[in-house]
Design a protein around this motif. Structure first.
Motif, PDB file in Angstrom:
ATOM      1  N   UNK A  53      -1.435  -4.674  -8.364  1.00  0.00           N
ATOM      2  CA  UNK A  53      -2.001  -5.745  -9.188  1.00  0.00           C
ATOM      3  C   UNK A  53      -1.791  -5.513 -10.682  1.00  0.00           C
ATOM      4  N   UNK A  54      -1.272  -4.348 -11.043  1.00  0.00           N
ATOM      5  CA  UNK A  54      -1.187  -3.983 -12.457  1.00  0.00           C
ATOM      6  C   UNK A  54       0.244  -3.910 -12.981  1.00  0.00           C
ATOM      7  N   UNK A  55       1.233  -4.177 -12.128  1.00  0.00           N
ATOM      8  CA  UNK A  55       2.626  -4.010 -12.549  1.00  0.00           C
ATOM      9  C   UNK A  55       3.378  -5.328 -12.418  1.00  0.00           C
ATOM     10  N   UNK A  56       4.543  -5.384 -13.082  1.00  0.00           N
ATOM     11  CA  UNK A  56       5.361  -6.594 -13.009  1.00  0.00           C
ATOM     12  C   UNK A  56       6.163  -6.621 -11.702  1.00  0.00           C
ATOM     13  N   UNK A  57       6.937  -7.684 -11.524  1.00  0.00           N
ATOM     14  CA  UNK A  57       7.641  -7.877 -10.254  1.00  0.00           C
ATOM     15  C   UNK A  57       8.646  -6.769  -9.970  1.00  0.00           C
ATOM     16  N   UNK A  58       9.413  -6.374 -10.994  1.00  0.00           N
ATOM     17  CA  UNK A  58      10.399  -5.302 -10.788  1.00  0.00           C
ATOM     18  C   UNK A  58       9.705  -3.998 -10.411  1.00  0.00           C
ATOM     19  N   UNK A  59       8.644  -3.668 -11.125  1.00  0.00           N
ATOM     20  CA  UNK A  59       7.933  -2.424 -10.848  1.00  0.00           C
ATOM     21  C   UNK A  59       7.238  -2.481  -9.492  1.00  0.00           C
ATOM     22  N   UNK A  60       6.821  -3.681  -9.073  1.00  0.00           N
ATOM     23  CA  UNK A  60       6.179  -3.824  -7.771  1.00  0.00           C
ATOM     24  C   UNK A  60       7.136  -3.396  -6.649  1.00  0.00           C
ATOM     25  N   UNK A  61       8.386  -3.758  -6.783  1.00  0.00           N
ATOM     26  CA  UNK A  61       9.369  -3.345  -5.786  1.00  0.00           C
ATOM     27  C   UNK A  61       9.557  -1.838  -5.757  1.00  0.00           C
ATOM     28  N   UNK A  62       9.558  -1.230  -6.950  1.00  0.00           N
ATOM     29  CA  UNK A  62       9.696   0.229  -7.023  1.00  0.00           C
ATOM     30  C   UNK A  62       8.479   0.928  -6.427  1.00  0.00           C
ATOM     31  N   UNK A  63       7.288   0.398  -6.721  1.00  0.00           N
ATOM     32  CA  UNK A  63       6.061   0.986  -6.176  1.00  0.00           C
ATOM     33  C   UNK A  63       6.109   0.966  -4.648  1.00  0.00           C
ATOM     34  N   UNK A  64       6.489  -0.182  -4.086  1.00  0.00           N
ATOM     35  CA  UNK A  64       6.568  -0.285  -2.625  1.00  0.00           C
ATOM     36  C   UNK A  64       7.544   0.732  -2.059  1.00  0.00           C
ATOM     37  N   UNK A  65       8.706   0.845  -2.682  1.00  0.00           N
ATOM     38  CA  UNK A  65       9.729   1.769  -2.196  1.00  0.00           C
ATOM     39  C   UNK A  65       9.269   3.218  -2.333  1.00  0.00           C
ATOM     40  N   UNK A  66       8.709   3.562  -3.487  1.00  0.00           N
ATOM     41  CA  UNK A  66       8.276   4.943  -3.706  1.00  0.00           C
ATOM     42  C   UNK A  66       7.223   5.361  -2.686  1.00  0.00           C
ATOM     43  N   UNK A  67       6.262   4.469  -2.405  1.00  0.00           N
ATOM     44  CA  UNK A  67       5.199   4.826  -1.465  1.00  0.00           C
ATOM     45  C   UNK A  67       5.700   4.838  -0.020  1.00  0.00           C
ATOM     46  N   UNK A  68       6.639   3.987   0.315  1.00  0.00           N
ATOM     47  CA  UNK A  68       7.235   4.043   1.658  1.00  0.00           C
ATOM     48  C   UNK A  68       7.933   5.382   1.859  1.00  0.00           C
TER      49      UNK A  68
END
Length: 305
Positions: A53-68
């Motif tokens: 909820x705190x990051x932009x769209x590009x960073x949201x994709x990175x967050x998802x990938x990093x946590x996966x």
């Protein structure tokens, strides 16, 4: 995670995941490995949920990938080998083990005179610092990591070792001056100052006017000190990855005012980086104090020529 996102460097987060998992393996001995793993994964899932909820769209994709990838890594760690020691065997193994025995049994008086005794035996100061003291501190850190000594014991060991090093200062400061100045410090809230202290002492032993500013130095204070002293080299140490971004900002600020100043970086946090430090404006990264001194000597001789 913030640092990994800012630098777009997943390895920073991956390294943290590994470190945390192995550290908790020593602490959470009252639960099974499976239960500990589930608790860790639940914790990271809660963080992921909040971050999205705190990051932009590009960073949201990175967050998802990093946590996966983090989840996959945690499963691998659960099935894999326990933490493997990075201990290096030394030709001075007997001296290292003797000092550790003094420290672990709180023999302060004997420990304080130990390095001076080694110097009196004919062991060079550079050797004492690089091959003996550095390895001692690696092993003390490892004992704490494995929960074999307490935080209090680790702090006692570090403080006593610093005092023992100070017993060598009469010899270190007796070195003839080469009329060059080096400033060194830890970044921001960084408190792990032992590595940079070793480096600055070695610079002094080689004739440099070494100004060690210690841990947790604000950028404004560092810039002011540099204006006062006009150093030939700035050495920045970063152990914890969350301080990498501040290091980047500091280098960029320094370079604006002093574009020709040589800057060296070091510390465990850079082990997960490639050559990003070069893009920031630093000139060298090394894990070897002797290599740094040799590089500096060469750089300053080239300037003088």
């Amino acid at each position: 995670m913030y640092t990994a996102l800012k630098l777009k460097k997943e390895a920073v987060f991956t390294s943290y995941i590994k470190w945390t998992y192995h550290y908790l393996s020593y602490l959470m001995i009252y639960v099974s490995r499976e239960k500990m793993t589930k608790q860790i994964k639940d914790f990271y899932e809660a963080i992921r949920f909040c971050i999205l909820d705190e990051v932009n769209e590009e960073e949201r994709g990175l967050v998802q990938m990093y946590f996966e990838h983090a989840n996959d890594l945690i499963d691998q760690l659960r099935k894999g080998k326990p933490y493997e020691s990075f201990r290096r065997m030394s030709e001075y193994e007997q001296e290292i083990e003797r000092y550790l025995d003094l420290i672990l049994h709180n023999q302060t008086r004997e420990a304080l005179s130990y390095f001076q005794m080694l110097e009196n035996r004919g062991i060079e100061i550079d050797t004492i610092y690089v091959q003996i003291i550095q390895e001692i501190m690696h092993r003390i850190g490892e004992l704490w990591f494995e929960n074999k000594i307490s935080v209090a014991q680790e702090h006692y060991a570090t403080a006593t070792t610093q005092m023992a090093m100070a017993q060598l200062y009469p010899s270190i400061f007796a070195a003839p001056s080469n009329h060059h100045t080096v400033i060194g410090c830890c970044m921001g809230g960084e408190l792990h100052e032992m590595g940079i202290r070793v480096i600055m002492d070695l610079f002094t032993n080689h004739g440099y006017n070494s100004i060690f500013l210690g841990a947790g130095v604000p950028v404004e204070s560092l810039l002011k000190k540099m204006e006062e002293q006009s150093p030939d080299l700035l050495v920045l140490s970063v152990t914890m990855p969350q301080h990498l971004i501040l290091c980047q900002e500091t280098i960029e600020a320094v370079k604006k005012g002093r574009p020709g100043l040589r800057i060296a970086v070091g510390g465990r946090a850079f082990c997960d980086m490639d050559d990003e430090w070069r893009q920031w404006g630093a000139d060298i990264y090394t894990k070897d104090a002797e290599e740094l001194i040799q590089w500096t000597n060469q750089e300053l001789r080239l300037t003088e020529e």
